[in-house]
Every structure is written in structure tokens, then in C-alpha cells.
Scaffold this motif. Structure first.
Motif, PDB file in Angstrom:
ATOM      1  N   GLY A 271       0.795  -1.217   0.000  1.00 29.94           N
ATOM      2  CA  GLY A 271       0.000   0.000   0.000  1.00 29.94           C
ATOM      3  C   GLY A 271       0.828   1.267   0.000  1.00 29.94           C
ATOM      4  O   GLY A 271       0.322   2.340  -0.351  1.00 29.94           O
ATOM      5  N   ARG A 272       2.099   1.176   0.409  1.00 26.29           N
ATOM      6  CA  ARG A 272       2.968   2.353   0.465  1.00 26.29           C
ATOM      7  C   ARG A 272       3.814   2.512  -0.792  1.00 26.29           C
ATOM      8  O   ARG A 272       4.548   3.491  -0.909  1.00 26.29           O
ATOM      9  CB  ARG A 272       3.891   2.249   1.686  1.00 26.29           C
ATOM     10  CG  ARG A 272       3.158   2.158   3.023  1.00 26.29           C
ATOM     11  CD  ARG A 272       2.405   3.434   3.347  1.00 26.29           C
ATOM     12  NE  ARG A 272       1.663   3.329   4.610  1.00 26.29           N
ATOM     13  CZ  ARG A 272       0.884   4.287   5.095  1.00 26.29           C
ATOM     14  NH1 ARG A 272       0.749   5.422   4.431  1.00 26.29           N
ATOM     15  NH2 ARG A 272       0.233   4.116   6.237  1.00 26.29           N
ATOM     16  N   GLN A 273       3.731   1.587  -1.706  1.00 23.07           N
ATOM     17  CA  GLN A 273       4.549   1.658  -2.909  1.00 23.07           C
ATOM     18  C   GLN A 273       3.912   2.560  -3.945  1.00 23.07           C
ATOM     19  O   GLN A 273       2.688   2.668  -4.041  1.00 23.07           O
ATOM     20  CB  GLN A 273       4.769   0.252  -3.475  1.00 23.07           C
ATOM     21  CG  GLN A 273       5.588  -0.619  -2.545  1.00 23.07           C
ATOM     22  CD  GLN A 273       5.656  -2.061  -3.016  1.00 23.07           C
ATOM     23  OE1 GLN A 273       5.366  -2.361  -4.147  1.00 23.07           O
ATOM     24  NE2 GLN A 273       6.046  -2.945  -2.118  1.00 23.07           N
ATOM     25  N   VAL A 274       4.763   3.207  -4.739  1.00 23.65           N
ATOM     26  CA  VAL A 274       4.310   4.132  -5.766  1.00 23.65           C
ATOM     27  C   VAL A 274       4.891   3.707  -7.104  1.00 23.65           C
ATOM     28  O   VAL A 274       5.837   2.921  -7.178  1.00 23.65           O
ATOM     29  CB  VAL A 274       4.713   5.586  -5.433  1.00 23.65           C
ATOM     30  CG1 VAL A 274       4.175   5.989  -4.069  1.00 23.65           C
ATOM     31  CG2 VAL A 274       6.231   5.770  -5.483  1.00 23.65           C
ATOM     32  N   LEU A 275       4.323   4.242  -8.170  1.00 26.96           N
ATOM     33  CA  LEU A 275       4.822   3.950  -9.506  1.00 26.96           C
ATOM     34  C   LEU A 275       6.190   4.586  -9.694  1.00 26.96           C
ATOM     35  O   LEU A 275       6.387   5.772  -9.388  1.00 26.96           O
ATOM     36  CB  LEU A 275       3.842   4.481 -10.554  1.00 26.96           C
ATOM     37  CG  LEU A 275       4.209   4.268 -12.023  1.00 26.96           C
ATOM     38  CD1 LEU A 275       4.274   2.786 -12.359  1.00 26.96           C
ATOM     39  CD2 LEU A 275       3.199   4.979 -12.926  1.00 26.96           C
ATOM     40  N   ALA A 276       7.134   3.814 -10.211  1.00 32.67           N
ATOM     41  CA  ALA A 276       8.500   4.311 -10.391  1.00 32.67           C
ATOM     42  C   ALA A 276       8.557   5.418 -11.430  1.00 32.67           C
ATOM     43  O   ALA A 276       7.787   5.443 -12.397  1.00 32.67           O
ATOM     44  CB  ALA A 276       9.419   3.162 -10.817  1.00 32.67           C
TER      45      ALA A 276
ATOM     46  N   ALA B  39       3.388  14.630 -12.218  1.00 37.34           N
ATOM     47  CA  ALA B  39       3.499  14.365 -10.784  1.00 37.34           C
ATOM     48  C   ALA B  39       3.571  12.879 -10.467  1.00 37.34           C
ATOM     49  O   ALA B  39       3.829  12.498  -9.330  1.00 37.34           O
ATOM     50  CB  ALA B  39       2.313  14.987 -10.050  1.00 37.34           C
ATOM     51  N   GLY B  40       3.336  12.024 -11.468  1.00 36.25           N
ATOM     52  CA  GLY B  40       3.402  10.589 -11.234  1.00 36.25           C
ATOM     53  C   GLY B  40       2.173  10.057 -10.522  1.00 36.25           C
ATOM     54  O   GLY B  40       1.182  10.765 -10.316  1.00 36.25           O
ATOM     55  N   THR B  41       2.241   8.783 -10.144  1.00 38.04           N
ATOM     56  CA  THR B  41       1.105   8.112  -9.506  1.00 38.04           C
ATOM     57  C   THR B  41       1.550   7.547  -8.169  1.00 38.04           C
ATOM     58  O   THR B  41       2.391   6.645  -8.108  1.00 38.04           O
ATOM     59  CB  THR B  41       0.560   6.992 -10.406  1.00 38.04           C
ATOM     60  OG1 THR B  41       0.219   7.544 -11.689  1.00 38.04           O
ATOM     61  CG2 THR B  41      -0.677   6.366  -9.797  1.00 38.04           C
ATOM     62  N   THR B  42       0.994   8.089  -7.108  1.00 37.99           N
ATOM     63  CA  THR B  42       1.356   7.676  -5.752  1.00 37.99           C
ATOM     64  C   THR B  42       0.182   7.069  -4.986  1.00 37.99           C
ATOM     65  O   THR B  42       0.371   6.529  -3.895  1.00 37.99           O
ATOM     66  CB  THR B  42       1.906   8.866  -4.954  1.00 37.99           C
ATOM     67  OG1 THR B  42       0.904   9.894  -4.887  1.00 37.99           O
ATOM     68  CG2 THR B  42       3.153   9.436  -5.617  1.00 37.99           C
ATOM     69  N   GLY B  43      -1.024   7.174  -5.529  1.00 41.81           N
ATOM     70  CA  GLY B  43      -2.194   6.596  -4.880  1.00 41.81           C
ATOM     71  C   GLY B  43      -2.363   7.079  -3.461  1.00 41.81           C
ATOM     72  O   GLY B  43      -2.208   8.266  -3.148  1.00 41.81           O
ATOM     73  N   GLY B  44      -2.658   6.145  -2.570  1.00 41.21           N
ATOM     74  CA  GLY B  44      -2.861   6.493  -1.164  1.00 41.21           C
ATOM     75  C   GLY B  44      -1.658   6.261  -0.298  1.00 41.21           C
ATOM     76  O   GLY B  44      -1.782   6.113   0.923  1.00 41.21           O
ATOM     77  N   SER B  45      -0.464   6.241  -0.893  1.00 43.18           N
ATOM     78  CA  SER B  45       0.751   5.874  -0.160  1.00 43.18           C
ATOM     79  C   SER B  45       1.018   6.755   1.054  1.00 43.18           C
ATOM     80  O   SER B  45       1.671   6.329   2.001  1.00 43.18           O
ATOM     81  CB  SER B  45       1.962   5.910  -1.094  1.00 43.18           C
ATOM     82  OG  SER B  45       2.136   7.203  -1.654  1.00 43.18           O
ATOM     83  N   ALA B  46       0.499   7.987   1.028  1.00 45.98           N
ATOM     84  CA  ALA B  46       0.723   8.912   2.147  1.00 45.98           C
ATOM     85  C   ALA B  46      -0.353   8.821   3.224  1.00 45.98           C
ATOM     86  O   ALA B  46      -0.382   9.657   4.144  1.00 45.98           O
ATOM     87  CB  ALA B  46       0.801  10.342   1.620  1.00 45.98           C
ATOM     88  N   ALA B  47      -1.222   7.826   3.173  1.00 37.23           N
ATOM     89  CA  ALA B  47      -2.322   7.730   4.129  1.00 37.23           C
ATOM     90  C   ALA B  47      -1.829   7.627   5.567  1.00 37.23           C
ATOM     91  O   ALA B  47      -0.840   6.939   5.845  1.00 37.23           O
ATOM     92  CB  ALA B  47      -3.191   6.513   3.798  1.00 37.23           C
ATOM     93  N   ASP B  48      -2.527   8.318   6.467  1.00 33.13           N
ATOM     94  CA  ASP B  48      -2.230   8.138   7.882  1.00 33.13           C
ATOM     95  C   ASP B  48      -2.927   6.876   8.384  1.00 33.13           C
ATOM     96  O   ASP B  48      -3.718   6.256   7.673  1.00 33.13           O
ATOM     97  CB  ASP B  48      -2.620   9.371   8.694  1.00 33.13           C
ATOM     98  CG  ASP B  48      -4.104   9.720   8.610  1.00 33.13           C
ATOM     99  OD1 ASP B  48      -4.923   8.800   8.359  1.00 33.13           O
ATOM    100  OD2 ASP B  48      -4.448  10.901   8.777  1.00 33.13           O
ATOM    101  N   ALA B  49      -2.649   6.507   9.600  1.00 28.33           N
ATOM    102  CA  ALA B  49      -3.150   5.238  10.138  1.00 28.33           C
ATOM    103  C   ALA B  49      -4.675   5.165  10.134  1.00 28.33           C
ATOM    104  O   ALA B  49      -5.259   4.088   9.956  1.00 28.33           O
ATOM    105  CB  ALA B  49      -2.622   5.022  11.554  1.00 28.33           C
ATOM    106  N   ALA B  50      -5.324   6.319  10.299  1.00 27.82           N
ATOM    107  CA  ALA B  50      -6.785   6.343  10.356  1.00 27.82           C
ATOM    108  C   ALA B  50      -7.417   6.043   9.008  1.00 27.82           C
ATOM    109  O   ALA B  50      -8.612   5.731   8.932  1.00 27.82           O
ATOM    110  CB  ALA B  50      -7.271   7.703  10.871  1.00 27.82           C
TER     111      ALA B  50
END
Length: 444
Positions: free
Chosen positions: A49-54, A64-75
């Protein structure tokens, strides 16, 4: 889980077949190909879930690329095991980054098709009312049963379609996780990642009979497995998209036509842009992937629909792998497998104003299927098709096509050259590399 039973036609649920696990000694082959730097490091304990497109990995990495929800906090990290939990996780938190981990196979239609039927809808009456011997073939169907069929279809659509918000990553947990019969709608948003999911194509419980479709009429269905509609920066990686338990061969026929209950597996349409589709397995389906869904969509699609397809496996696919309109589509290092007993129409569909760049791919074709059939011309548009191998032999797909199908002469030269590519493997090695590593359950 129960089998579907509809109109007296039961389809037994069987386990979705998975190929063997990645050989331990082959880890090095996927380094740098599945996301951020060092897929080997990812494979050894990093959170998917923390991985992003290279950077540089296809059109999805543009800008800006594709990072999805990689920056999500625990909540905003959810683990779901039911369709209801999945729907709730998609709705919670607005556009804040989120990670949704799908554990096991979650079923959008576990209650069966009868649960969606509008009161008074009677399929046998529908068949009696719209039998071509009664209704004819000149006029679209209308009347009470068609209205009730439409209302039933609306009930199903509300139940199985879900909207995926911006800044979202959806990943399957381990092997054998994914979605049965749901339709993931990525509409008008930016920055979405889907990985490690098995997605079984939705079954349309209420196809419409169109007596005017073709010379004898046809059944038409709704619901794609994944729709990317007007969205940007999307990465689909290491998923398996399949008809699964409900292949077309299991479907009945009425009025002499197959009761078609499938639409597309993955459609990328209506101004969608900057999409990378990598290391997926597309299995046993007819109309697989549209990139651009209408010749009349120039206002939405011109200058967009920029999509990269690499290291995907297509097996048992009848057509549209993909069919392209308008877009600059880069297809490399994919393996296209046509099985001996399957129906087959074409692989690449060349549509209006498209600019397909297809190189370094591998085709496995059975005896009697000519490489000329891998290309299909719908409208005049140039393409590049170089260094592709058919059954282990270098083959000029355009030259073979033009020689054998002169009424569909294709122009060579797409007019652009992709720059957003990671490692390009030898097409001779592609069948082994892709067959070993593509699909859900192949990320470690």
C-alpha cells in the motif's frame, strides 16, 4: 459461496485458477519493474500500500506521477473482508489519501441476481414478448417487461458499482484476494493505484435484447470490471482480470444468440490520461479493453488517452487487447496467447486518430491462426509495430497483415517514440518472464 442461479440456468462456482508461484531463484528478473526503486526490496516485506509507480514507468509516471494512497495516515488504512466494508472504506474520508487492503475474495452479488429483480419482471414473459417471430427485427424493444428489465438493471448497477476516490490505493492481501462481480469506477479523479487483486468480471443479470443489432439481433450487457473514465494518473499492476466462474461458454442462448452477460474487463475512456497497466493477467474474455469508447468523442479524447501496457499476459482473449481510439498507446513486452480451442478475432484494434506504438511483444499462436489477424483496422490511423515475435520468430505484423488482408492496408509509423519505459526485455524472453511474474499473487 453459492452458485448463481438465474432463469433456471445454474453456474457452479469453482476456484479461480492460479498459476504456480514465482520461482525463488527468479527474483532478480523483477528488480526495478514493479514500482519504486528495487522491487527486490519491495518483495521482502515492504507494504504494498505504500509503494508508488517508479519514475519513468510508462505514461502513469508523467508529471506528478502516480502515488495513490501511499501517504495515508493510520486512520485511513482499512482492511476489508466484505463488499459492505469495501464500500464504506471507499466513502470514508473524502479525498484524503487512503489505503484499502482487500483480504480474501469479496462478493458484490452474493445474494444472487433475483435480489435485484423489479417486482413484476418475468424473464420468460420477456422472451415471449420480444421473440423476433413476434416483435420482429426492425424496432427496439419497449413496453412493460422492457421497463421492468431496465429497473432491475438499475437496481443491480447501484449495488455493484463503486466509485474509487482520488489518492487511493487498493491492494489485495497475499494470494487469492480480490473482487467478485463488482465494477470499480475510477471516474473524474486523479491518482489511483490497484494492485494484487483478482477481479472477476461482473455478470449482467439483465442483458437487453436489441433486435436491431446486426442482421439477427443481439443481447447487450453492461458493467466493466474496471472503468477509468476521465481520470488521470492511474496504475493497474499485478492484477488478474478474468471471467472466472462464468466463461462465455457457460452462458445460454436465446433467439439464436448467446445471452451475453459480460462487457469489458478494463476500459479507459472519456479523456482519461496518463495510465500505466503493468504485469497483469487478462484471462478468458471476449471484449477485453477499450482505450477510447466512441469515434465521436474527439472533444474529450484528442491529446489524451495516453496509456502504457507492459509485461501483461493476455490468454484466451477474443478481441480488444486493446482497441484504440485517439490515444498514444505504448504496448511493449506483453505476451499474447491464443489457445487452440478459443474463438479469436484480433489483438490490436486500430481506431480513429489512434497512434499505437507496439514493439518487443511476443505472440503464441496455434496452427491455423495467421499473424495477420493480430491487427484489425477500424479507421485510417498509422501505427508502429516493430521487433515483435510470433512463436519465437521475428515477424513484421504490418507487412503480414497488408499482404494477407489488402482491403485493410495499414500505414506504418505512429509518428512518436515512447520515452517513458523502464527495462525493455528481449521479446524472445518475454513469454517466460511474463508468464512467471504477471498477475495477482505474484508480488512478494
Amino acid at each position: 459461496m453459492n452458485a448463481y442461479s438465474w432463469h433456471g440456468h445454474a453456474i457452479t462456482r469453482s476456484a479461480i485458477a492460479r498459476r504456480t508461484a514465482v520461482l525463488a531463484g527468479c527474483t532478480a528478473l523483477v528488480l526495478g519493474l514493479t514500482g519504486t526503486t528495487g522491487a527486490g526490496a519491495q518483495a521482502q516485506g515492504r507494504d504494498l500500500g505504500r509503494q508508488v509507480l517508479a519514475a519513468g514507468d510508462g505514461w502513469g509516471s508523467q508529471g506528478a506521477g502516480t502515488t495513490g494512497g501511499s501517504a495515508a495516515d493510520a486512520a485511513h488504512v482499512h482492511t476489508v473482508t466484505t463488499w459492505e466494508e469495501f464500500q464504506a472504506a471507499l466513502k470514508e474520508g473524502g479525498s484524503a489519501p487512503r489505503i484499502i487492503k482487500v483480504k480474501g475474495m469479496i462478493d458484490a452479488v452474493s445474494q444472487g441476481c433475483d435480489a435485484f429483480a423489479a417486482e413484476g419482471y418475468d424473464f420468460q414473459q420477456y422472451l415471449a414478448d420480444y421473440d423476433p417471430a413476434v416483435w420482429g427485427n426492425d424496432t427496439p424493444v419497449s413496453g412493460e417487461q422492457e421497463d421492468l428489465r431496465d429497473a432491475s438493471a438499475d437496481n443491480q448497477g447501484k449495488a455493484i458499482k463503486v466509485s474509487v476516490p482520488a489518492n487511493t490505493t487498493i491492494v489485495g492481501v497475499g494470494k487469492g484476494s480480490g473482487i467478485l462481480g463488482g465494477s470499480l469506477q475510477i471516474r473524474g479523479v486523479d491518482n489511483v493505484i490497484l494492485r494484487n487483486l483478482t477481479v472477476e468480471a461482473p455478470i449482467d443479470c439483465f442483458p437487453q435484447w436489441d433486435p436491431t443489432d446486426g442482421t439477427t439481433g443481439a443481447w447487450n450487457s453492461e458493467y466493466d470490471g474496471v472503468v477509468v473514465y476521465g481520470s488521470t494518473h492511474v496504475w493497474l499492476d499485478h492484477n488478474t482480470f478474468t471471467d472466472g466462474r462464468h466463461p462465455d461458454s457457460s452462458l445460454p442462448s436465446y433467439f439464436g444468440e448467446i445471452y451475453q452477460q459480460h462487457d469489458g474487463l478494463v476500459d479507459i475512456v472519456r479523456g482519461a490520461n496518463h495510465v500505466t497497466v503493468s504485469w497483469n493477467s487478462f484471462e478468458d474474455h471476449d471484449k477485453t479493453m477499450l482505450i477510447g469508447n466512441s469515434d465521436s468523442a474527439a472533444a474529450d479524447d484528442t491529446g489524451k488517452l495516453k496509456v502504457t501496457l507492459h509485461h501483461n499476459r493476455f490468454e484466451g482473449i477474443v478481441e480488444r487487447a486493446p482497441r484504440v481510439r485517439f490515444g498514444q498507446v505504448d504496448s511493449y513486452n506483453n505476451h499474447f496467447v491464443v489457445t487452440e480451442d478459443q474463438p479469436y478475432v484480433y489483438t490490436f484494434g486500430i481506431g480513429i486518430e489512434s497512434r499505437l506504438y507496439a514493439t518487443d511483444n511476443a505472440f503464441s499462436l496455434p496452427k491455423g491462426v495467421s499473424p495477420a489477424r493480430t491487427l484489425k483496422k477500424w479507421k485510417e490511423a498509422p501505427l508502429t509495430a516493430e521487433n515483435n515475435y510470433v512463436n519465437g520468430r521475428l515477424t513484421d505484423l504490418i507487412a503480414v497483415h497488408n499482404a494477407e488482408i489488402p482491403e485493410e492496408t495499414l500505414q506504418s509509423g505512429a509518428g512518436w517514440t515512447p520515452t517513458l519505459r523502464t527495462k525493455v526485455d528481449s521479446p524472445r524472453a518475454v513469454p517466460w518472464i511474463v508468464d512467471t511474474h504477471a498477475g495477482a499473487g505474484r508480488l512478494r
